[in-house]
Design a protein around this motif. Structure first.
Motif, PDB file in Angstrom:
ATOM      1  N   CYS A 270       0.819  -1.220   0.000  1.00  0.00           N
ATOM      2  CA  CYS A 270       0.000   0.000   0.000  1.00  0.00           C
ATOM      3  C   CYS A 270       0.847   1.262   0.000  1.00  0.00           C
ATOM      4  O   CYS A 270       0.438   2.273  -0.575  1.00  0.00           O
ATOM      5  CB  CYS A 270      -0.969  -0.030   1.175  1.00  0.00           C
ATOM      6  N   GLU A 274      -0.164   3.756  -2.946  1.00  0.00           N
ATOM      7  CA  GLU A 274      -0.670   5.080  -2.564  1.00  0.00           C
ATOM      8  C   GLU A 274       0.267   6.192  -3.005  1.00  0.00           C
ATOM      9  O   GLU A 274      -0.181   7.245  -3.469  1.00  0.00           O
ATOM     10  CB  GLU A 274      -0.906   5.130  -1.054  1.00  0.00           C
ATOM     11  N   CYS A 354      -5.940   4.660   1.939  1.00  0.00           N
ATOM     12  CA  CYS A 354      -5.800   3.398   2.670  1.00  0.00           C
ATOM     13  C   CYS A 354      -5.218   3.644   4.059  1.00  0.00           C
ATOM     14  O   CYS A 354      -5.699   3.099   5.052  1.00  0.00           O
ATOM     15  CB  CYS A 354      -4.913   2.427   1.898  1.00  0.00           C
ATOM     16  N   SER A 358      -6.998   3.458   7.764  1.00  0.00           N
ATOM     17  CA  SER A 358      -6.442   2.375   8.586  1.00  0.00           C
ATOM     18  C   SER A 358      -6.280   2.780  10.043  1.00  0.00           C
ATOM     19  O   SER A 358      -6.369   1.935  10.939  1.00  0.00           O
ATOM     20  CB  SER A 358      -5.080   1.942   8.036  1.00  0.00           C
ATOM     21  N   THR A 389      -8.967  -1.998   2.906  1.00  0.00           N
ATOM     22  CA  THR A 389      -9.769  -1.056   2.113  1.00  0.00           C
ATOM     23  C   THR A 389      -9.203  -0.836   0.713  1.00  0.00           C
ATOM     24  O   THR A 389      -9.793  -0.094  -0.078  1.00  0.00           O
ATOM     25  CB  THR A 389      -9.852   0.321   2.812  1.00  0.00           C
ATOM     26  N   ALA A 390      -8.076  -1.445   0.394  1.00  0.00           N
ATOM     27  CA  ALA A 390      -7.380  -1.144  -0.862  1.00  0.00           C
ATOM     28  C   ALA A 390      -8.208  -1.423  -2.117  1.00  0.00           C
ATOM     29  O   ALA A 390      -8.209  -0.596  -3.047  1.00  0.00           O
ATOM     30  CB  ALA A 390      -6.054  -1.898  -0.917  1.00  0.00           C
ATOM     31  N   SER A 494     -15.909  -1.769   1.708  1.00  0.00           N
ATOM     32  CA  SER A 494     -14.811  -2.577   2.275  1.00  0.00           C
ATOM     33  C   SER A 494     -15.290  -3.547   3.357  1.00  0.00           C
ATOM     34  O   SER A 494     -14.479  -4.306   3.894  1.00  0.00           O
ATOM     35  CB  SER A 494     -13.748  -1.651   2.869  1.00  0.00           C
TER      36      SER A 494
END
Length: 497
Positions: A270, A274, A354, A358, A389-390, A494
Motif C-alpha cells: 500500500c 498510494e 488506505c 487504517s 480497504t485497498a 470494504s
C-alpha cells in the motif's frame, strides 16, 4: 500469483459512473466556470510581476490557493547487506556518541539483531541503556513511558532495533523538537551528518535497524502511534525525524513468522500503490512561503515514482514467496529492499486513503486478534488494516489518472492491452483483491475484523482528522459533508469483498 488476464464485468451503473468520472478528470469542459481544477492542463501559473501590474493590486493574492511548484528529495543514509548490523558500534563511534539509548520491544530484545547491536556497542566502549517496552502498534502511552525512561539518562544518540519506530527522537525530552535549545543538542562530527538538512533544530542522531520488511521507517520522517483519546491512530511527520542511518540487514528478518511477513509486506504494497497514485506534487496547496515549511509528504513526483513502482513490482513478485517458504531467503531479502524503496517513495510523496482509514480501523478494533502475533491484547496489524480497504480505494481513485492505475494493474500481472481507461479502477481493484486472497489468511473485508455497518460512522469520524494524508488523496472532495459521504461509501464497500 494473480492471473495474467483479469477481466472484470462491472454493472452498467458502475460503468457509467466510471466513464463520467474519467471524463471529468481527464477531459474538462472548455467553460472556465466549470473546469475541473485538478486537471493537469489547468495548472495555475505563478503570478508574475506583469500580472501584478495588470491587476494593479486590486485584490490580494490568496496564498492558500497557490499550488506547489517544486519537490524535494530527502532520505536517510541506508546500508544494506547481510551482517551489516555488527558495524553499528563503529557507527556511533564515528559520530562521537558516548551514551546511547536502545529502543526495542520485549520480543525483539531476545533476537540476534539485539545481540549484534549490544556486542557492537560494547566493543567500542560506548555506554548504553535499553528500553524494551515498546508496544507492538504503539499507543501514546508508549511514548510517554519511553520519555520517562530515557529523559533521566540524557542520551546523546538513539538506536532503534525492531519493528515499528516509536517516536523515539522525543524520548529525551517532553519538549517538541522545534523548541529544543541548540545547547542541548550533540555536536556531530561525521561529514554525512553535517550535510543533513538541519531545519530549525537538529535532533540527536538515530540509527534504525529494522527486523521486519514493511514500514520503511528506517528512511522515513514519520512516527505513528495510537492517540487513545481520539480513538484513532495519528502521526508526527517531519524531515528531521528521518533516521541518520538505516541498517537493513536481511539476516534480521529471517525470524519473522509467516503472518508477520504477510502483514508487514502488505504495508509495503500500500505504501507503493498510494504514493504512486497520490496527487502530483504540483497540485498540492498551499505552496510554502519558505522552503523549510515544505512538508515531508509532497505528492507524487518523478523521483518518488521510480522507487514506488519498483517496490510495487518487487512486492507482487516476492511477498507470496516469503510468506509461503520460511527458507526462501532471497524473497525475504528482496522484501526488505522493497520496504526500503517504498519508504523512500512514500517518505517523499506520501500516502492517502488506505492509510487514512487504517488508523481508526486499528484504534477502534472491536476485539480482533490477528493470528501469528505473540501479543496479549487484540491487534489488527498495520499492514492488514491498510490493505483491507485497498480494493475499494483504488476503484475510487482511478478516474483521476486511469493510465497510472492501469500501470499498477500491469505490475500485478494483468494484461491491460485491451482494457478501457474507464475500467482501470475495476481492473486494479480486482487484481488487489485476488492478490490478497491468494496470499492466504487475510480478512476478506472489515466484517472479518468484527466491524459492522453500525461502526462505520465512528470510522469516518476517526478518518477525517487525518488530513496529513487525506490532502494527497485524488478524487476526494474538499467539502466536509461530501468528504464524509465518500469515506463512508468506501468503508461500506470494504465491509466485504
Amino acid at each position: 500469483m494473480v492471473s495474467p488476464a483479469i477481466r472484470v464485468a462491472p454493472s452498467a451503473a458502475n460503468r457509467a459512473l466510471n466513464l463520467l468520472r474519467t471524463v471529468q478528470y481527464t477531459h474538462p469542459p472548455n467553460c472556465p466556470c466549470h473546469k475541473n481544477p485538478n486537471h493537469h492542463h489547468n495548472h495555475q501559473q505563478t503570478p508574475s510581476l506583469l500580472n501584478h501590474v495588470k491587476r494593479r493590486m486590486s485584490t490580494p493574492v490568496d496564498r492558500s490557493r497557490e499550488k506547489e511548484y517544486a519537490f524535494e528529495m530527502a532520505a536517510s543514509s541506508i546500508r544494506f547487506g547481510p551482517g551489516a548490523t555488527k558495524e553499528v558500534g563503529m557507527d556511533f563511534t564515528n559520530i562521537g556518541a558516548k551514551r546511547v539509548c536502545i529502543v526495542t520491544d520485549s520480543n525483539v530484545a531476545k533476537l540476534d539483531a539485539m545481540k549484534q547491536a549490544v556486542e557492537g556497542l560494547t566493543r567500542e566502549g560506548i555506554q548504553f541503556t535499553i528500553f524494551d517496552k515498546v508496544r507492538t502498534e504503539p499507543k501514546d502511552s508508549s511514548i510517554k513511558e519511553a520519555i520517562a525512561f530515557a529523559k533521566p539518562y540524557k542520551p546523546d544518540a538513539f538506536l532503534a532495533v525492531g519493528m515499528r519506530r516509536l517516536c523515539n527522537r522525543h524520548c529525551q525530552t517532553n519538549e517538541p523538537i522545534h523548541r529544543l535549545p541548540r545547547s542541548r543538542l550533540p555536536r556531530l562530527r561525521q561529514r554525512t551528518l553535517r550535510q543533513r538538512p538541519a531545519g530549525r533544530q537538529t535532533p540527536p542522531p538515530l540509527v534504525a535497524v529494522p527486523t521486519t520488511a514493511g514500514t520503511g521507517s528506517e528512511t522515513t520522517g514519520t512516527a505513528i502511534f495510537d492517540l487513545v483519546s481520539k480513538k484513532a491512530k495519528t502521526g508526527i511527520a517531519h524531515r528531521n525525524l528521518k533516521p541518520t542511518l538505516g541498517i537493513c540487514d536481511p539476516l534480521n528478518t529471517r525470524t519473522m513468522p509467516s503472518a508477520v511477513h504477510a502483514a508487514s509486506g502488505l504495508d509495503v504494497l500500500c505504501h507503493s500503490l498510494e504514493s504512486w497514485t497520490a496527487i502530483p506534487y504540483n497540485e498540492r496547496t498551499p505552496r510554502p512561503t519558505n522552503p523549510i515549511n515544505r512538508p515531508a509528504y509532497q505528492g507524487a513526483n518523478p523521483i518518488s515514482d521510480i522507487f514506488s513502482l519498483a517496490a510495487l513490482r518487487s512486492t507482487v513478485k516476492y511477498l507470496p514467496r516469503a510468506v509461503r517458504d520460511p527458507e526462501d531467503h532471497e524473497a525475504q531479502s528482496e522484501m526488505l529492499l522493497a520496504a526500503t524503496l517504498a519508504g523512500v517513495g512514500f517518505g517523499n510523496a506520501g500516502v492517502h486513503l488506505c492509510h487514512g482509514m487504517s488508523y481508526p480501523i486499528s484504534s477502534q478494533n472491536p476485539g480482533y486478534k490477528h493470528a501469528g502475533y505473540e501479543v496479549d491484547h487484540p491487534i489488527i496489524p498495520h499492514g492488514v488494516s491498510v490493505a483491507v480497504t485497498a480494493p475499494a480505494v483504488f476503484r475510487f481513485t482511478a478516474a483521476s489518472n486511469p493510465d497510472r492505475h492501469l500501470a499498477a494493474a500491469e505490475a500485478f500481472g494483468v494484461d491491460i492491452s485491451n482494457v478501457k481507461r474507464e475500467s482501470a479502477g475495476e481492473v486494479l481493484g480486482a487484481a488487489i483483491a485476488e492478490f490478497l486472497a491468494t496470499l492466504g489468511d487475510q480478512p476478506r473485508g472489515l466484517k472479518d475484523l468484527g466491524f459492522k455497518a453500525a461502526d462505520l460512522d465512528g470510522l469516518v469520524d476517526g478518518t477525517i482528522p487525518q488530513q496529513r494524508v487525506l490532502m494527497l488523496a485524488p478524487s476526494l472532495s474538499k467539502e466536509l459533508e461530501a468528504e464524509k459521504g465518500e469515506l463512508r461509501k468506501l468503508l461500506e464497500q470494504s465491509l466485504d469483498y
